[in-house]
Write a protein that holds these residues in place. Structure first.
Motif, PDB file in Angstrom:
ATOM      1  N   LYS A   1     -31.696  20.960 -92.884  1.00  0.00           N
ATOM      2  CA  LYS A   1     -30.273  21.275 -92.915  1.00  0.00           C
ATOM      3  C   LYS A   1     -29.686  21.041 -91.522  1.00  0.00           C
ATOM      4  O   LYS A   1     -30.342  21.260 -90.502  1.00  0.00           O
ATOM      5  N   ARG A   2     -28.460  20.608 -91.484  1.00  0.00           N
ATOM      6  CA  ARG A   2     -27.853  20.216 -90.205  1.00  0.00           C
ATOM      7  C   ARG A   2     -27.797  21.346 -89.202  1.00  0.00           C
ATOM      8  O   ARG A   2     -27.898  21.128 -88.004  1.00  0.00           O
ATOM      9  N   LYS A   3     -27.609  22.562 -89.680  1.00  0.00           N
ATOM     10  CA  LYS A   3     -27.428  23.675 -88.760  1.00  0.00           C
ATOM     11  C   LYS A   3     -28.744  24.195 -88.181  1.00  0.00           C
ATOM     12  O   LYS A   3     -28.735  25.021 -87.268  1.00  0.00           O
ATOM     13  N   LEU A   4     -29.869  23.707 -88.675  1.00  0.00           N
ATOM     14  CA  LEU A   4     -31.157  24.174 -88.180  1.00  0.00           C
ATOM     15  C   LEU A   4     -31.429  23.635 -86.778  1.00  0.00           C
ATOM     16  O   LEU A   4     -30.992  22.544 -86.424  1.00  0.00           O
ATOM     17  N   GLU A   5     -32.169  24.421 -85.986  1.00  0.00           N
ATOM     18  CA  GLU A   5     -32.649  23.883 -84.719  1.00  0.00           C
ATOM     19  C   GLU A   5     -33.700  22.818 -85.023  1.00  0.00           C
ATOM     20  O   GLU A   5     -34.115  22.630 -86.166  1.00  0.00           O
ATOM     21  N   THR A   6     -34.144  22.117 -83.995  1.00  0.00           N
ATOM     22  CA  THR A   6     -35.064  20.995 -84.209  1.00  0.00           C
ATOM     23  C   THR A   6     -36.378  21.465 -84.812  1.00  0.00           C
ATOM     24  O   THR A   6     -37.029  22.373 -84.292  1.00  0.00           O
TER      25      THR A   6
ATOM     26  N   SER B   1     -35.392  19.444 -99.038  1.00  0.00           N
ATOM     27  CA  SER B   1     -34.488  19.884 -97.980  1.00  0.00           C
ATOM     28  C   SER B   1     -35.100  21.099 -97.301  1.00  0.00           C
ATOM     29  O   SER B   1     -35.476  22.066 -97.972  1.00  0.00           O
ATOM     30  N   ILE B   2     -35.233  21.053 -95.964  1.00  0.00           N
ATOM     31  CA  ILE B   2     -35.740  22.204 -95.214  1.00  0.00           C
ATOM     32  C   ILE B   2     -34.586  23.168 -94.983  1.00  0.00           C
ATOM     33  O   ILE B   2     -33.594  22.841 -94.345  1.00  0.00           O
ATOM     34  N   GLU B   3     -34.729  24.363 -95.533  1.00  0.00           N
ATOM     35  CA  GLU B   3     -33.650  25.350 -95.490  1.00  0.00           C
ATOM     36  C   GLU B   3     -33.791  26.350 -94.342  1.00  0.00           C
ATOM     37  O   GLU B   3     -32.809  26.892 -93.860  1.00  0.00           O
ATOM     38  N   GLU B   4     -35.029  26.590 -93.919  1.00  0.00           N
ATOM     39  CA  GLU B   4     -35.235  27.634 -92.906  1.00  0.00           C
ATOM     40  C   GLU B   4     -36.548  27.376 -92.166  1.00  0.00           C
ATOM     41  O   GLU B   4     -37.542  26.957 -92.766  1.00  0.00           O
ATOM     42  N   ILE B   5     -36.542  27.619 -90.855  1.00  0.00           N
ATOM     43  CA  ILE B   5     -37.774  27.601 -90.056  1.00  0.00           C
ATOM     44  C   ILE B   5     -38.265  29.045 -89.960  1.00  0.00           C
ATOM     45  O   ILE B   5     -37.524  29.927 -89.510  1.00  0.00           O
ATOM     46  N   LEU B   6     -39.491  29.286 -90.383  1.00  0.00           N
ATOM     47  CA  LEU B   6     -40.044  30.636 -90.314  1.00  0.00           C
ATOM     48  C   LEU B   6     -40.384  30.980 -88.865  1.00  0.00           C
ATOM     49  O   LEU B   6     -40.589  30.090 -88.031  1.00  0.00           O
ATOM     50  N   PRO B   7     -40.437  32.278 -88.531  1.00  0.00           N
ATOM     51  CA  PRO B   7     -40.678  32.681 -87.135  1.00  0.00           C
ATOM     52  C   PRO B   7     -41.932  32.023 -86.559  1.00  0.00           C
ATOM     53  O   PRO B   7     -42.975  31.954 -87.208  1.00  0.00           O
ATOM     54  N   ARG B   8     -41.792  31.536 -85.315  1.00  0.00           N
ATOM     55  CA  ARG B   8     -42.902  30.875 -84.637  1.00  0.00           C
ATOM     56  C   ARG B   8     -43.667  31.878 -83.779  1.00  0.00           C
ATOM     57  O   ARG B   8     -43.064  32.700 -83.097  1.00  0.00           O
ATOM     58  N   ARG B   9     -44.976  31.752 -83.770  1.00  0.00           N
ATOM     59  CA  ARG B   9     -45.767  32.614 -82.887  1.00  0.00           C
ATOM     60  C   ARG B   9     -45.933  31.991 -81.509  1.00  0.00           C
ATOM     61  O   ARG B   9     -46.279  32.680 -80.544  1.00  0.00           O
TER      62      ARG B   9
END
Length: 294
Positions: free
Chosen positions: A31-36, A54-62
């Motif tokens: 999605k356009r609004k997502l960070e890289t 379509s990638i909707e969300e990036i899950l929390p990164r450790r």
């Protein structure tokens, strides 16, 4: 719309991002609004067309490794890394400044670090062996291998098991040879990813996540992935030197820069030989390279 599914980003392709989910690989657009989005990210995605998502969300990164980009920005290199394996060799000349830079970043990014001494079939200089002893005394694991002669690979494979790792290091130290030795069918797997996603094609600089035969994941970044110092403050750089950590609170000033500051415990320890002078001098060089250093 189809339901959201969890997936793992395994490659950047020419026209999208390869996401692995439930044993299949799908070419997705973020999605356009997502960070890289970067390799190693866990994401939520959904089908948007046959065989496309379509990638909707990036899950929390450790954890996250970044590199300098244009316009004073930074770009992610890889996410959710457990261990960075820094590869070096007697030839070309071993760049200990680069090694210290990688280690300092890992100390501040919640990422373990280990050293891989490749080309052990070549005769090392005494200075290299002296520096190795320093790193070992600091608690860094060192794997002595020869990708060409396939020596020492079993121990390295064991260390890579059940975690996500990345190999890094200066050009010419044998990262590609090591990767090919650890993943014998790497080219086949790379081609399979491109063929499965149909619309995407690998480029020579595309980082790719591979599943190791013995378990665990290895991210291969064909270019020299320079993890920039841009995200670190001067204090964090000092903290990135393990031997400095117990000394920092003993400096006279809370904002001690460990250069010419009065009653600096770090500088005094280096001058007295209780911490390695070679590492202290490289700290000063890295500090001078930092954008905010003055």
């Amino acid at each position: 719309m189809s339901p959201l599914q969890e997936g793992l980003v395994i490659a950047h392709l020419g026209q999208g991002i390869a996401v692995e989910s439930d044993g299949k690989t799908v070419l997705c657009q973020p999605k356009r609004k997502l960070e890289t989005v970067t390799v190693g990210d866990k994401v939520l995605w959904q089908l948007s067309a046959p065989d496309q998502g379509s990638i909707e969300e990036i899950l929390p990164r450790r954890s996250l490794l970044t590199r300098p980009s244009r316009n004073d920005k930074v770009r992610p290199v890889a996410a959710n890394i457990d261990t960075v394996f820094v590869v070096f060799a007697p030839e070309p000349y071993c760049d200990f400044l680069l090694i210290d830079q990688y280690l300092a970043i890992c100390e501040n990014r919640n990422i373990d670090a280990a050293l891989v001494y490749n080309k052990t079939d070549l005769n090392p200089q005494t200075a290299l062996l002296d520096e190795l002893a320093i790193y070992e005394n600091l608690g860094y694991s060192i794997f002595r291998v020869s990708a060409t002669h396939r020596h020492g690979l079993d121990q390295l494979k064991l260390a890579l098991t059940d975690q996500t790792s990345i190999l890094t290091g200066q050009s010419g130290v044998g990262k590609s040879s090591l990767t090919n030795a650890l993943i014998p069918d790497k080219d086949l797997k790379t081609n399979t990813i491109s063929a499965t996603t149909k619309h995407g094609r690998h480029t020579t600089t595309a980082a790719t996540l591979y599943h190791l035969p013995s378990g665990g994941n290895l991210i291969d970044s064909p270019g020299v992935a320079i993890f920039g110092l841009d995200g670190l403050s001067e204090a964090q750089l000092a903290y990135g030197y393990r031997e400095f950590q117990p000394l920092i609170d003993h400096c006279r000033f809370n904002n001690c820069r460990h250069v010419n500051d009065k009653d600096c415990a770090v500088r005094a320890a280096a001058e007295q030989g209780t911490i390695p002078m070679s590492r202290y001098q490289r700290f000063l060089k890295l500090r001078d390279k930092m954008p905010r250093a003055s």
